[in-house]
Design an enzyme around this catalytic site. Sequence first.
Site, PDB file in Angstrom:
ATOM      1  N   ARG A 306       0.838  -1.194   0.000  1.00  0.00           N
ATOM      2  CA  ARG A 306       0.000   0.000   0.000  1.00  0.00           C
ATOM      3  C   ARG A 306       0.882   1.256   0.000  1.00  0.00           C
ATOM      4  O   ARG A 306       0.535   2.266  -0.594  1.00  0.00           O
ATOM      5  CB  ARG A 306      -0.979   0.014   1.176  1.00  0.00           C
ATOM      6  CG  ARG A 306      -2.064   1.071   1.043  1.00  0.00           C
ATOM      7  CD  ARG A 306      -3.127   0.962   2.127  1.00  0.00           C
ATOM      8  NE  ARG A 306      -4.217   0.069   1.766  1.00  0.00           N
ATOM      9  CZ  ARG A 306      -5.284   0.413   1.030  1.00  0.00           C
ATOM     10  NH1 ARG A 306      -5.424   1.653   0.594  1.00  0.00           N
ATOM     11  NH2 ARG A 306      -6.217  -0.457   0.745  1.00  0.00           N
ATOM     12  N   GLU A 726      -9.481   6.392   6.805  1.00  0.00           N
ATOM     13  CA  GLU A 726      -8.051   6.633   6.651  1.00  0.00           C
ATOM     14  C   GLU A 726      -7.682   7.776   5.689  1.00  0.00           C
ATOM     15  O   GLU A 726      -6.683   8.460   5.923  1.00  0.00           O
ATOM     16  CB  GLU A 726      -7.357   5.354   6.161  1.00  0.00           C
ATOM     17  CG  GLU A 726      -7.421   4.204   7.136  1.00  0.00           C
ATOM     18  CD  GLU A 726      -7.090   2.885   6.473  1.00  0.00           C
ATOM     19  OE1 GLU A 726      -7.924   2.381   5.699  1.00  0.00           O
ATOM     20  OE2 GLU A 726      -5.994   2.372   6.716  1.00  0.00           O
TER      21      GLU A 726
HETATM   22  N1  MTE Z   1     -11.827   6.367  14.351  1.00  0.00           N
HETATM   23  C1  MTE Z   1     -11.884   6.133  15.680  1.00  0.00           C
HETATM   24  N2  MTE Z   1     -12.573   6.993  16.451  1.00  0.00           N
HETATM   25  N3  MTE Z   1     -11.251   5.069  16.250  1.00  0.00           N
HETATM   26  C2  MTE Z   1     -10.515   4.185  15.496  1.00  0.00           C
HETATM   27  O1  MTE Z   1      -9.955   3.224  16.026  1.00  0.00           O
HETATM   28  N4  MTE Z   1      -9.709   3.584  13.222  1.00  0.00           N
HETATM   29  C3  MTE Z   1      -9.380   4.084  11.894  1.00  0.00           C
HETATM   30  C4  MTE Z   1     -10.584   4.810  11.278  1.00  0.00           C
HETATM   31  N5  MTE Z   1     -11.122   5.760  12.214  1.00  0.00           N
HETATM   32  C5  MTE Z   1     -10.428   4.410  14.076  1.00  0.00           C
HETATM   33  C6  MTE Z   1     -11.136   5.526  13.544  1.00  0.00           C
HETATM   34  C7  MTE Z   1      -8.946   3.056  10.964  1.00  0.00           C
HETATM   35  S1  MTE Z   1      -7.341   2.572  10.981  1.00  0.00           S
HETATM   36  C8  MTE Z   1      -9.789   2.516  10.049  1.00  0.00           C
HETATM   37  S2  MTE Z   1      -9.254   1.396   8.914  1.00  0.00           S
HETATM   38  C9  MTE Z   1     -11.216   2.872  10.002  1.00  0.00           C
HETATM   39  O2  MTE Z   1     -11.570   3.827  10.986  1.00  0.00           O
HETATM   40  C10 MTE Z   1     -12.022   1.598  10.206  1.00  0.00           C
HETATM   41  O3  MTE Z   1     -13.382   1.816  10.266  1.00  0.00           O
HETATM   42  P1  MTE Z   1     -14.304   2.053   8.989  1.00  0.00           P
HETATM   43  O4  MTE Z   1     -13.897   1.059   7.969  1.00  0.00           O
HETATM   44  O5  MTE Z   1     -15.658   1.828   9.501  1.00  0.00           O
HETATM   45  O6  MTE Z   1     -14.064   3.451   8.543  1.00  0.00           O
HETATM   46  N1  HPA Z   2      -5.889  -2.369   4.599  1.00  0.00           N
HETATM   47  C1  HPA Z   2      -6.061  -2.708   5.878  1.00  0.00           C
HETATM   48  N2  HPA Z   2      -5.902  -3.911   6.324  1.00  0.00           N
HETATM   49  C2  HPA Z   2      -5.532  -4.852   5.463  1.00  0.00           C
HETATM   50  C3  HPA Z   2      -5.329  -4.572   4.124  1.00  0.00           C
HETATM   51  C4  HPA Z   2      -5.525  -3.253   3.659  1.00  0.00           C
HETATM   52  O1  HPA Z   2      -5.359  -2.931   2.482  1.00  0.00           O
HETATM   53  N3  HPA Z   2      -4.961  -5.710   3.513  1.00  0.00           N
HETATM   54  C5  HPA Z   2      -4.942  -6.640   4.491  1.00  0.00           C
HETATM   55  N4  HPA Z   2      -5.295  -6.135   5.663  1.00  0.00           N
HETATM   56 MO1  MOS Z   3      -7.109   0.487   9.536  1.00  0.00          MO
HETATM   57  S1  MOS Z   3      -5.072   0.672   9.578  1.00  0.00           S
HETATM   58  O1  MOS Z   3      -7.104  -0.366   8.008  1.00  0.00           O
HETATM   59  O2  MOS Z   3      -7.387  -0.662  10.739  1.00  0.00           O
END
Ligand code: MTE
Ligand code: HPA
Ligand code: MOS
Length: 765
Positions: A306, A726
């Site tokens: 990534r 993200e």
């Molecule tokens: N927001 C909060 N408040 N707490 C979290 O742990 N994790 C982040 C993001 N926002 C996180 C957050 C990460 S690393 C990801 S991948 C996404 O939320 C995961 O949730 P989603 O796929 O529902 O956006």
């Molecule tokens: N994002 C987050 N988590 C993951 C991914 C990715 O692209 N691939 C495998 N685990």
């Molecule tokens: Mo988020 S780093 O894909 O949990």
Amino acid sequence: MKKKIFADEFSSSHTQGKTIYVDDIAPVVGEVHLYPVLSTIAKGKVADFDLTQVETDPNFINFFSAKDIKDNAWGPMIADQPFFANKIQYYGEIIGLIAAKTPASSRQLAKKVKVEYQEAKPILSIQEAIKKKSFLCDTISFISPKKYKNNIDDVGIVGEFHIGGQEHFYLETQAARVTYSEGNHLKIESSTQHPTEVQHICSKMTNIPYSQITVEVNKLGGGFGGKESQASHIAALCALASVKLQKTCRLILDRDEDFQITGKRHPFYHKYKIIVSPAGQIRHLKVDMYSDGGAYLDLSLPILQRGMFHVDNCYYIPHYEINGRIAKTNKVSNTAFRGFGGPQGAALIEMLMERIGQHLELDPYQVRQINLYQKNKLTTPYGQKIKHNFLPEIFSDLAKKSAYQSQRKKIKKLNSDPTSEWLYGMSMTGTKFGISFTAKFLNQGNALINILPDGTMQASTGAIEMGQGVSHKIRKILSDYWGLTPERIFMLKTNTEKNANTSATAASSGTDINASAALIASEKIKNRLMDLYYSVSLLRKKELMDESKLKKCPKDKVKKIKFANNTVQGLGKLVISFQELTSMAYMNRVSLCDYGHYKTEKIWFDDKTKRGNPFLYYSTGAVNTVVKINKFTGEIKVQEAKILMDLGRPVDEKIDRGQIMGAYIQAQGWVTTEELIHRPDGFLATHSPTTYKIPNIQDIPRKFSVDFFPNETNTANVAKSKAVGEPPFLLGTSVYTAIMDALHCGKKNELSLPFTGENILDHLS
Ligand code: MTE
Ligand code: HPA
Ligand code: MOS
């Protein structure tokens, strides 16, 4: 509807501090408390354990180590990590486990275990690993199909860029609780983003089949990627003790230990050469990128990938050679962290935009503008063609909104005052984040919908609520789809008994995947309810008490039926409340429950050619950041951050705004004050809030705004929305480049991130 519905607001109770975390679950009588024994060397062997000070303690129950398990290996991708290390690979590695009667005694006894070691010399940096050829994988390369031919007016810029790691600093530390019950069944309550993987790893540890392991997750006090793979290790230790002792066991890490022994964001080291035209247009980029994987592979491969997928960020690179490799060092096994390598890739090119501008004496904004993905320049270095690209509009809209040109003049003037103690800087950077797991099989999810005869609904999916609002968003999408007020929809706890074979809630795709599955399940029930409603419309009375009168609703009629305001209507004057219709369905044996499976279509990547379409779409945006730096102390203040994000049609602007601001601030910490410093023996010296500085309320931008770029084109995703978790993290990089602007350090070949006060002072002196 007369009956008042009191719905548990699954998401909002979280923000009110009402969540029951794993360690808030009341212990049962006789519950066992576990704590790991940690290595106090970074490399070597465990020669012997001495338990004399431990075994005599009245609170001592048992001690477990490698000798207690047959298959001492786990990992999210390949099983290269021991559950208990014999051959130690990092300081703080788990080598044993104390079971005791109280939480305090478990912690104290873990420290009283005497360990005899045979010590070896650790590798503690990427550079050292490169020198010693210590790697976790072979080199991966993206090479442009056409070779670059030099031009006479080429401007070449070479250099090195060191990027630091980051601690997740979730508020709830890693935690698990396992209940052993008759029939060799384990119920695991875990603070994990990935219940299915916890099930698998606990099965590997205990040799109990998946079918006899249930994982339940309420809500997390933050995950940020740190609980995607590494929660499984903690849960597995707990499962082992639970099976051996046939008791309920819990293992909750203390803050300091969690900090020291769990994986972080990967540090990166980039060695690059970029060739641009005299106007600053990118012609060729060569980069050797190394990530610091730490001791084991964990998720380092997809994270590196990534990183490579995001070196272009928002900019078109016609010729390239991107080489990536994972260094193996004697540090904790680094893991997923918001952005998943993307920020480490994108930071490189944003830093380069700044360097190019300063070399050519052009405004870096202008350099970015000419390099942005635009018409006829839409193919990424991995062959994906960007659809519906609005980056040029986003940048120019934001330049207007933030009065870029006049602010530039103002800053020039302010910086020309030699008596001022402040230096100002400004930078506009972007984000283009690819949405989909890069491992194709993970792009699937499932949902269970139960409608009850009082007109309410239960929804359950594989999504984990960790503060990002995923359950609220799924509920909102369901509420829109069903025309039901949200309090009619109750989100159930995530549990592998209801939703098996799920993916981690990660890659920002929690809502995308799980809401899509919930709609697939919903559609099946809706079709049956439309048949019922149609059948009632054919009768004189507004009820149906004879199953034999049930008819299939013809297609032309289906189009007319509307679910709105907690009612069903559209055929003639017949309006039936949702409650009436659902209770009629129950009485007539029409199923009100269903299950949906969703998989993301049209994504692929060819590992041989390194080309494909790995992402369903991109979430994009830009930010303009203004900073000021104290010339004497190196202190920085973010004066202003103005963000413009394209999230398609946002599911909930308020939730998304929170995610955007949170991500920006979290990234601001990464590029400024958060620094991981190891002692020469490998011990992490900065392992608590006293030595590791995350942003606080005084550090956030003084002026902070978020606007949404209107975009209705993202039909590829649920409700035309785009993922938010993200993508805005990458915008925090603008704090770094704004500091580069203030310090005018773009002519230096070696730069490092974060810009701590010390780093800034080095540039000022
Ligand atoms: N927001 C909060 N408040 N707490 C979290 O742990 N994790 C982040 C993001 N926002 C996180 C957050 C990460 S690393 C990801 S991948 C996404 O939320 C995961 O949730 P989603 O796929 O529902 O956006
Ligand atoms: N994002 C987050 N988590 C993951 C991914 C990715 O692209 N691939 C495998 N685990
Ligand atoms: Mo988020 S780093 O894909 O949990």
